[in-house]
Motif scaffolding. Sequence first.
Motif, PDB file in Angstrom:
ATOM      1  N   ILE A   6      19.368 -11.412   0.455  1.00 58.52           N
ATOM      2  CA  ILE A   6      18.306 -10.925   1.332  1.00 58.52           C
ATOM      3  C   ILE A   6      17.022 -11.681   1.055  1.00 58.52           C
ATOM      4  CG2 ILE A   6      16.893  -8.924   1.978  1.00 58.52           C
ATOM      5  CD1 ILE A   6      19.233  -7.141   1.066  1.00 58.52           C
ATOM      6  N   GLU A   7      16.374 -12.153   2.104  1.00 59.29           N
ATOM      7  CA  GLU A   7      15.029 -12.733   2.010  1.00 59.29           C
ATOM      8  C   GLU A   7      14.078 -11.794   2.737  1.00 59.29           C
ATOM      9  OE1 GLU A   7      15.315 -16.496   3.908  1.00 59.29           O
ATOM     10  OE2 GLU A   7      16.640 -17.369   2.390  1.00 59.29           O
ATOM     11  N   GLU A   8      13.061 -11.313   2.024  1.00 61.05           N
ATOM     12  CA  GLU A   8      12.063 -10.427   2.632  1.00 61.05           C
ATOM     13  C   GLU A   8      10.706 -11.106   2.623  1.00 61.05           C
ATOM     14  OE1 GLU A   8      12.503  -5.909   2.525  1.00 61.05           O
ATOM     15  OE2 GLU A   8      12.707  -6.491   0.429  1.00 61.05           O
ATOM     16  N   GLU A   9      10.049 -11.104   3.765  1.00 61.43           N
ATOM     17  CA  GLU A   9       8.689 -11.639   3.876  1.00 61.43           C
ATOM     18  C   GLU A   9       7.694 -10.488   3.888  1.00 61.43           C
ATOM     19  OE1 GLU A   9      10.152 -15.423   6.631  1.00 61.43           O
ATOM     20  OE2 GLU A   9       9.065 -13.748   7.537  1.00 61.43           O
ATOM     21  N   PHE A  10       6.673 -10.593   3.045  1.00 61.12           N
ATOM     22  CA  PHE A  10       5.629  -9.581   2.954  1.00 61.12           C
ATOM     23  C   PHE A  10       4.286 -10.230   3.270  1.00 61.12           C
ATOM     24  CE2 PHE A  10       9.014  -8.341   0.089  1.00 61.12           C
ATOM     25  CZ  PHE A  10       9.201  -7.001   0.382  1.00 61.12           C
ATOM     26  N   GLN A  11       3.336  -9.386   3.699  1.00 66.57           N
ATOM     27  CA  GLN A  11       1.988  -9.870   3.983  1.00 66.57           C
ATOM     28  C   GLN A  11       0.987  -8.987   3.252  1.00 66.57           C
ATOM     29  OE1 GLN A  11       1.483 -10.579   8.149  1.00 66.57           O
ATOM     30  NE2 GLN A  11       0.032 -12.213   7.809  1.00 66.57           N
ATOM     31  N   ALA A  66      12.398  -3.762  -7.767  1.00 63.51           N
ATOM     32  CA  ALA A  66      11.575  -4.325  -8.840  1.00 63.51           C
ATOM     33  C   ALA A  66      10.480  -5.210  -8.258  1.00 63.51           C
ATOM     34  CB  ALA A  66      12.452  -5.109  -9.815  1.00 63.51           C
ATOM     35  N   PHE A  67      10.830  -6.030  -7.260  1.00 63.46           N
ATOM     36  CA  PHE A  67       9.815  -6.906  -6.680  1.00 63.46           C
ATOM     37  C   PHE A  67       8.785  -6.110  -5.903  1.00 63.46           C
ATOM     38  CE2 PHE A  67       8.070  -9.356  -3.174  1.00 63.46           C
ATOM     39  CZ  PHE A  67       7.447 -10.365  -3.887  1.00 63.46           C
ATOM     40  N   ARG A  68       9.225  -5.155  -5.097  1.00 65.11           N
ATOM     41  CA  ARG A  68       8.275  -4.368  -4.307  1.00 65.11           C
ATOM     42  C   ARG A  68       7.286  -3.624  -5.211  1.00 65.11           C
ATOM     43  NH1 ARG A  68       9.437  -2.358   1.231  1.00 65.11           N
ATOM     44  NH2 ARG A  68      10.970  -3.728   2.215  1.00 65.11           N
ATOM     45  N   ALA A  72       3.341  -4.349  -5.094  1.00 67.70           N
ATOM     46  CA  ALA A  72       2.429  -3.247  -4.789  1.00 67.70           C
ATOM     47  C   ALA A  72       1.363  -3.102  -5.866  1.00 67.70           C
ATOM     48  CB  ALA A  72       3.215  -1.952  -4.650  1.00 67.70           C
ATOM     49  N   SER A  73       1.744  -3.277  -7.119  1.00 73.15           N
ATOM     50  CA  SER A  73       0.781  -3.191  -8.215  1.00 73.15           C
ATOM     51  C   SER A  73      -0.246  -4.313  -8.115  1.00 73.15           C
ATOM     52  CB  SER A  73       1.520  -3.263  -9.554  1.00 73.15           C
ATOM     53  OG  SER A  73       0.608  -3.253 -10.638  1.00 73.15           O
ATOM     54  N   PHE A  74       0.215  -5.522  -7.845  1.00 73.61           N
ATOM     55  CA  PHE A  74      -0.706  -6.649  -7.650  1.00 73.61           C
ATOM     56  C   PHE A  74      -1.671  -6.347  -6.511  1.00 73.61           C
ATOM     57  CE2 PHE A  74      -1.798 -10.315  -5.076  1.00 73.61           C
ATOM     58  CZ  PHE A  74      -2.411 -11.157  -5.990  1.00 73.61           C
ATOM     59  N   ALA A  75      -1.150  -5.856  -5.397  1.00 75.94           N
ATOM     60  CA  ALA A  75      -1.991  -5.588  -4.225  1.00 75.94           C
ATOM     61  C   ALA A  75      -3.073  -4.565  -4.553  1.00 75.94           C
ATOM     62  CB  ALA A  75      -1.132  -5.118  -3.059  1.00 75.94           C
ATOM     63  N   ARG A  76      -2.704  -3.470  -5.220  1.00 74.08           N
ATOM     64  CA  ARG A  76      -3.696  -2.441  -5.561  1.00 74.08           C
ATOM     65  C   ARG A  76      -4.811  -3.022  -6.422  1.00 74.08           C
ATOM     66  NH1 ARG A  76       0.918   0.787  -6.172  1.00 74.08           N
ATOM     67  NH2 ARG A  76       0.923   0.392  -8.419  1.00 74.08           N
ATOM     68  N   ALA A  80      -5.854  -4.588  -1.884  1.00 73.10           N
ATOM     69  CA  ALA A  80      -5.004  -4.992  -0.769  1.00 73.10           C
ATOM     70  C   ALA A  80      -3.826  -4.035  -0.623  1.00 73.10           C
ATOM     71  CB  ALA A  80      -4.501  -6.424  -0.981  1.00 73.10           C
ATOM     72  N   VAL A  81      -3.127  -4.198   0.483  1.00 72.61           N
ATOM     73  CA  VAL A  81      -1.882  -3.492   0.750  1.00 72.61           C
ATOM     74  C   VAL A  81      -0.819  -4.549   1.030  1.00 72.61           C
ATOM     75  CG1 VAL A  81      -0.700  -1.825   2.217  1.00 72.61           C
ATOM     76  CG2 VAL A  81      -3.150  -1.578   1.797  1.00 72.61           C
ATOM     77  N   ALA A  82       0.305  -4.455   0.337  1.00 75.70           N
ATOM     78  CA  ALA A  82       1.428  -5.356   0.601  1.00 75.70           C
ATOM     79  C   ALA A  82       2.356  -4.666   1.585  1.00 75.70           C
ATOM     80  CB  ALA A  82       2.163  -5.682  -0.692  1.00 75.70           C
ATOM     81  N   ILE A  83       2.524  -5.245   2.758  1.00 70.11           N
ATOM     82  CA  ILE A  83       3.258  -4.545   3.817  1.00 70.11           C
ATOM     83  C   ILE A  83       4.645  -5.131   4.037  1.00 70.11           C
ATOM     84  CG2 ILE A  83       1.146  -3.889   5.004  1.00 70.11           C
ATOM     85  CD1 ILE A  83       2.009  -6.049   7.172  1.00 70.11           C
TER      86      ILE A  83
END
Length: 350
Positions: A6-11, A66-68, A72-76, A80-83
């Motif tokens: 699975i490849e997931e793209e986040f913004q 684990a990645f999400r 999310a921790s980085f974004a906070r 920011a919000v990682a969507i």
Amino acid sequence: MTRFGIEEEFQLLEENTLVPLPLGSAARRALPSGVGTVGKEFLTSQVEFSTTPVLTLSAAREQLRAFRLALASFARDHGAVAIGSGTPFGIGPEASVSTSERYGTVARWLGHIVDEHHVNGLHLHVEVLDDEARVRALNAVRPWMPALLAVAGNSPFADGRDTGHQSWRTVIMRRLPLTGCPPHFRDMGHYRATVDRLVTQHVIPDLASVCWAARLSETYPTVELRIFDAQLTTEDALLCAALGRALVESAADMDVPMRDGDAVQASLWAAAREGLDATLVDPFSGDLIPARQAVSLLMQVITPALTASGDLAFAAAHLDRILEAGTGAQRQRDAYAEAGIPGLRALLRG
């Protein structure tokens, strides 16, 4: 069982306005390089995560969660919000393209399209080692792509407004060549000749720019399903993976008439617009049927594969949840209707 990835793209979006922030490079530097790969994406506001090849949903779940959590921790920490959403709520300034020779080439090829090309997808790779079997599997998934999109629509907003679509990402992607339904191919030679001709004609800059909603990967011996919007949650992403893998696995036993590409394209438009309330083409009869009936037919076709992989209970339960509570797009709309940007932010962070 068949291996998949699975490849997931986040913004990454500013938390108060939900407008993209150029934090992709900082996120890649900060995030752990454990199992799976954190990669650069087309825009500076994006980051991509790719799982290793796995055999089970549980193995994929461990990597995705684990990645999400780390993202999310980085974004906070950066306001920011990682969507996980096919499009961001707001766009703001023109898109900023990540620095690389290939992305520069693609940006020049796209021209003004780049400025609003804020799209995030989930790409599923399903391993099929034999070349000709891979082409047959690609042909087999074509008429089922609208049903998959009806379930996976998760991009209702753009430019700070409701687009009126379940998958605005799909609408944006239609501005590119080769999007949506791929042609029906006779064999691998036909596939190769077709894509090579498109590069020679400068319709696409390179083989990696084939943007059909399903294609053959140029890097791995896989059928790559690119129909899915980025998903709100890990469980939503795993449902896409379960359905997509089972569909590819079922290709050898599938006896579905070859559907005209225009009919599939029309159904893809309907699914992008109306989601589970759309009217789609029945892959078997060619008649028009409700999207929910098309999804039910899909489940009938892939139930043997889901049973063999042990995914049937998961897929049935989570599909029922979406059929009852709504797709990601509907959940986004509900959150925004209830509490505006704070409500949508809370959902996206959830």
